[in-house]
Design a protein around this motif. Structure first.
Motif, PDB file in Angstrom:
ATOM      1  N   PHE A  73       0.807  -1.211   0.000  1.00  0.00           N
ATOM      2  CA  PHE A  73       0.000   0.000   0.000  1.00  0.00           C
ATOM      3  C   PHE A  73       0.844   1.267   0.000  1.00  0.00           C
ATOM      4  O   PHE A  73       0.362   2.334  -0.354  1.00  0.00           O
ATOM      5  N   LYS A  76       1.186   3.641  -3.171  1.00  0.00           N
ATOM      6  CA  LYS A  76       0.179   4.642  -3.519  1.00  0.00           C
ATOM      7  C   LYS A  76       0.488   6.025  -2.951  1.00  0.00           C
ATOM      8  O   LYS A  76      -0.211   6.982  -3.253  1.00  0.00           O
ATOM      9  N   TYR A 140       5.639   4.552 -12.014  1.00  0.00           N
ATOM     10  CA  TYR A 140       4.329   4.214 -11.444  1.00  0.00           C
ATOM     11  C   TYR A 140       3.560   5.489 -11.109  1.00  0.00           C
ATOM     12  O   TYR A 140       2.387   5.614 -11.425  1.00  0.00           O
ATOM     13  N   TRP A 141       4.211   6.437 -10.479  1.00  0.00           N
ATOM     14  CA  TRP A 141       3.546   7.692 -10.124  1.00  0.00           C
ATOM     15  C   TRP A 141       3.081   8.442 -11.376  1.00  0.00           C
ATOM     16  O   TRP A 141       1.976   8.961 -11.431  1.00  0.00           O
ATOM     17  N   HIS A 144      -0.005   6.805 -12.903  1.00  0.00           N
ATOM     18  CA  HIS A 144      -1.210   6.748 -12.076  1.00  0.00           C
ATOM     19  C   HIS A 144      -1.556   8.084 -11.414  1.00  0.00           C
ATOM     20  O   HIS A 144      -2.435   8.137 -10.573  1.00  0.00           O
ATOM     21  N   ARG A 145      -0.916   9.149 -11.796  1.00  0.00           N
ATOM     22  CA  ARG A 145      -1.119  10.418 -11.109  1.00  0.00           C
ATOM     23  C   ARG A 145      -2.455  11.062 -11.423  1.00  0.00           C
ATOM     24  O   ARG A 145      -2.975  11.839 -10.638  1.00  0.00           O
ATOM     25  N   ARG A 147      -5.476   9.430 -12.334  1.00  0.00           N
ATOM     26  CA  ARG A 147      -6.498   8.402 -12.455  1.00  0.00           C
ATOM     27  C   ARG A 147      -7.868   8.930 -12.072  1.00  0.00           C
ATOM     28  O   ARG A 147      -8.010   9.737 -11.166  1.00  0.00           O
TER      29      ARG A 147
END
Length: 157
Positions: A73, A76, A140-141, A144-145, A147
């Motif tokens: 987690f 995230k 990843y950031w 997915h920043r 979304r």
């Protein structure tokens, strides 16, 4: 959605946790390798060299961070890659510091110098692992920043 996505998340979480576990183990290894010299100096009543303290602080920060990152987690948390980058810089500085002291040194059967030569290469591996994780976390950031929610597309997640 469904079983396929759940299995992919689980596989990704397992790989992420295993990677962070390796980072933690290598950081703790460095703590032990440099801690031997600090303990010997303390027992002999000698001063504590700041280079070895820097190594211990860097390795301790990396070990605690990797322990916290073992839980998926934490991925995230936004901009977490910045801390990974800072740890990479600390590790590469540590490699440069001790690499300059020990890479060209001839051990000639001296177990302490052999240990430190090995520690230098573990420092480099640690630096590379933190560089890879910083890059991966940045990617990843970035992906997915922005979304949006699955159902309406209005809420940011």
């Amino acid at each position: 959605m469904g079983l396929k996505d759940a299995l992919q998340f689980t596989l990704g979480a397992i790989i992420h946790s295993a990677y962070r576990f390796v980072q933690m183990v290598l950081a703790l290894t460095v703590c032990g390798l440099y801690g031997v010299d600090l303990t010997a100096a303390r027992k002999q009543g000698k001063y504590t060299d700041g280079k070895w303290v820097y190594a211990e602080v860097t390795a301790s920060l990396a070990a605690v961070t990797a322990l916290l990152y073992i839980f998926p987690f934490t991925v995230k948390v936004p901009l977490l890659f910045v801390w990974d980058t800072i740890l990479f810089i600390l590790w590469i500085a540590l490699f440069g510091l001790f690499g300059n002291m020990y890479i060209k040194e001839n051990a000639e059967g001296n177990s302490g110098i052999k240990r430190m030569k090995n520690a230098v290469w573990i420092d480099l591996v640690n630096a590379l692992l933190w560089l890879i994780s910083a890059g991966g976390m940045a990617i990843y950031w970035w992906r997915h920043r922005d979304r949006r929610s699955l159902w309406t597309g209005r809420a940011r997640v």
